[in-house]
Motif scaffolding. Structure first.
Motif, PDB file in Angstrom:
ATOM      1  N   VAL A  29      73.015 -13.387  -2.794  1.00 49.93           N
ATOM      2  CA  VAL A  29      71.860 -12.493  -2.967  1.00 49.93           C
ATOM      3  C   VAL A  29      71.095 -12.867  -4.227  1.00 49.93           C
ATOM      4  N   ALA A  30      71.811 -13.040  -5.328  1.00 48.68           N
ATOM      5  CA  ALA A  30      71.159 -13.401  -6.593  1.00 48.68           C
ATOM      6  C   ALA A  30      70.456 -14.754  -6.473  1.00 48.68           C
ATOM      7  N   GLY A  31      71.112 -15.707  -5.842  1.00 49.02           N
ATOM      8  CA  GLY A  31      70.512 -17.024  -5.649  1.00 49.02           C
ATOM      9  C   GLY A  31      69.253 -16.966  -4.805  1.00 49.02           C
ATOM     10  N   TYR A  32      69.285 -16.140  -3.769  1.00 47.04           N
ATOM     11  CA  TYR A  32      68.111 -15.987  -2.905  1.00 47.04           C
ATOM     12  C   TYR A  32      66.933 -15.420  -3.698  1.00 47.04           C
ATOM     13  N   ILE A  33      67.210 -14.416  -4.523  1.00 55.38           N
ATOM     14  CA  ILE A  33      66.151 -13.798  -5.325  1.00 55.38           C
ATOM     15  C   ILE A  33      65.531 -14.832  -6.257  1.00 55.38           C
ATOM     16  N   VAL A  34      66.357 -15.592  -6.941  1.00 56.09           N
ATOM     17  CA  VAL A  34      65.865 -16.576  -7.901  1.00 56.09           C
ATOM     18  C   VAL A  34      65.129 -17.717  -7.209  1.00 56.09           C
ATOM     19  N   GLU A  35      65.741 -18.289  -6.194  1.00 57.19           N
ATOM     20  CA  GLU A  35      65.155 -19.448  -5.520  1.00 57.19           C
ATOM     21  C   GLU A  35      63.840 -19.135  -4.813  1.00 57.19           C
ATOM     22  N   ASN A  36      63.714 -17.914  -4.299  1.00 57.50           N
ATOM     23  CA  ASN A  36      62.536 -17.551  -3.522  1.00 57.50           C
ATOM     24  C   ASN A  36      61.593 -16.609  -4.263  1.00 57.50           C
ATOM     25  N   ASN A  37      61.925 -16.292  -5.520  1.00 58.72           N
ATOM     26  CA  ASN A  37      61.147 -15.334  -6.290  1.00 58.72           C
ATOM     27  C   ASN A  37      60.918 -14.077  -5.448  1.00 58.72           C
ATOM     28  N   ALA A  38      61.981 -13.634  -4.795  1.00 61.60           N
ATOM     29  CA  ALA A  38      61.919 -12.547  -3.819  1.00 61.60           C
ATOM     30  C   ALA A  38      62.040 -11.177  -4.473  1.00 61.60           C
ATOM     31  N   THR A  39      61.438 -10.198  -3.828  1.00 60.64           N
ATOM     32  CA  THR A  39      61.574  -8.810  -4.257  1.00 60.64           C
ATOM     33  C   THR A  39      62.879  -8.248  -3.698  1.00 60.64           C
ATOM     34  N   VAL A  40      63.270  -7.086  -4.195  1.00 57.42           N
ATOM     35  CA  VAL A  40      64.459  -6.413  -3.681  1.00 57.42           C
ATOM     36  C   VAL A  40      64.268  -6.108  -2.195  1.00 57.42           C
ATOM     37  N   ARG A  41      63.086  -5.657  -1.826  1.00 54.72           N
ATOM     38  CA  ARG A  41      62.796  -5.326  -0.429  1.00 54.72           C
ATOM     39  C   ARG A  41      62.917  -6.572   0.467  1.00 54.72           C
ATOM     40  N   GLN A  42      62.361  -7.695   0.038  1.00 53.16           N
ATOM     41  CA  GLN A  42      62.446  -8.937   0.815  1.00 53.16           C
ATOM     42  C   GLN A  42      63.898  -9.398   0.947  1.00 53.16           C
ATOM     43  N   THR A  43      64.633  -9.285  -0.142  1.00 52.90           N
ATOM     44  CA  THR A  43      66.033  -9.703  -0.145  1.00 52.90           C
ATOM     45  C   THR A  43      66.857  -8.832   0.792  1.00 52.90           C
ATOM     46  N   ALA A  44      66.651  -7.531   0.729  1.00 51.75           N
ATOM     47  CA  ALA A  44      67.385  -6.610   1.600  1.00 51.75           C
ATOM     48  C   ALA A  44      67.121  -6.932   3.069  1.00 51.75           C
ATOM     49  N   LYS A  45      65.876  -7.192   3.400  1.00 53.21           N
ATOM     50  CA  LYS A  45      65.523  -7.523   4.782  1.00 53.21           C
ATOM     51  C   LYS A  45      66.184  -8.826   5.212  1.00 53.21           C
ATOM     52  N   ILE A  49      70.731  -5.789   4.530  1.00 46.71           N
ATOM     53  CA  ILE A  49      71.392  -4.753   3.733  1.00 46.71           C
ATOM     54  C   ILE A  49      70.321  -3.838   3.145  1.00 46.71           C
ATOM     55  N   SER A  50      70.738  -2.724   2.578  1.00 49.18           N
ATOM     56  CA  SER A  50      69.775  -1.783   2.005  1.00 49.18           C
ATOM     57  C   SER A  50      69.309  -2.243   0.628  1.00 49.18           C
ATOM     58  N   LYS A  51      68.167  -1.676   0.208  1.00 45.18           N
ATOM     59  CA  LYS A  51      67.644  -1.992  -1.129  1.00 45.18           C
ATOM     60  C   LYS A  51      68.625  -1.538  -2.197  1.00 45.18           C
ATOM     61  N   SER A  52      69.264  -0.403  -1.983  1.00 47.87           N
ATOM     62  CA  SER A  52      70.211   0.087  -2.985  1.00 47.87           C
ATOM     63  C   SER A  52      71.428  -0.843  -3.088  1.00 47.87           C
ATOM     64  N   THR A  53      71.817  -1.459  -1.978  1.00 51.26           N
ATOM     65  CA  THR A  53      72.924  -2.417  -2.009  1.00 51.26           C
ATOM     66  C   THR A  53      72.534  -3.650  -2.820  1.00 51.26           C
ATOM     67  N   VAL A  54      71.301  -4.111  -2.663  1.00 51.69           N
ATOM     68  CA  VAL A  54      70.825  -5.246  -3.461  1.00 51.69           C
ATOM     69  C   VAL A  54      70.916  -4.892  -4.939  1.00 51.69           C
ATOM     70  N   HIS A  55      70.400  -3.721  -5.314  1.00 55.75           N
ATOM     71  CA  HIS A  55      70.456  -3.289  -6.713  1.00 55.75           C
ATOM     72  C   HIS A  55      71.896  -3.221  -7.205  1.00 55.75           C
TER      73      HIS A  55
END
Length: 63
Positions: A29-45, A49-55
């Motif tokens: 999850v962390a790698g996806y966020i960094v590599e794609n400059n993704a938001t929590v919402r994009q990562t959850a989708k 998983i839910s946005k709260s799970t990402v957090h």
């Protein structure tokens, strides 16, 4: 424990509460966020998983 049926590569297939699998997903999850400059919402989708799970996993698991 549930299996992720997504077609995406490089993400752990089994999600559960076991330490190793949880650690793998946190890293993915962390790698996806960094590599794609993704938001929590994009990562959850992307991970199904839910946005709260990402957090929870990215912030709380990594201190």
């Amino acid at each position: 424990m549930t299996k992720n049926k997504s077609k995406t590569c490089g993400k752990p297939e089994i999600y559960g509460k076991s330490g190793d699998l949880l650690h793998e997903r946190v890293i993915a999850v962390a790698g996806y966020i960094v590599e794609n400059n993704a938001t929590v919402r994009q990562t959850a989708k992307e991970f199904g998983i839910s946005k709260s799970t990402v957090h929870t996993e990215v912030i709380k698991q990594n201190g």
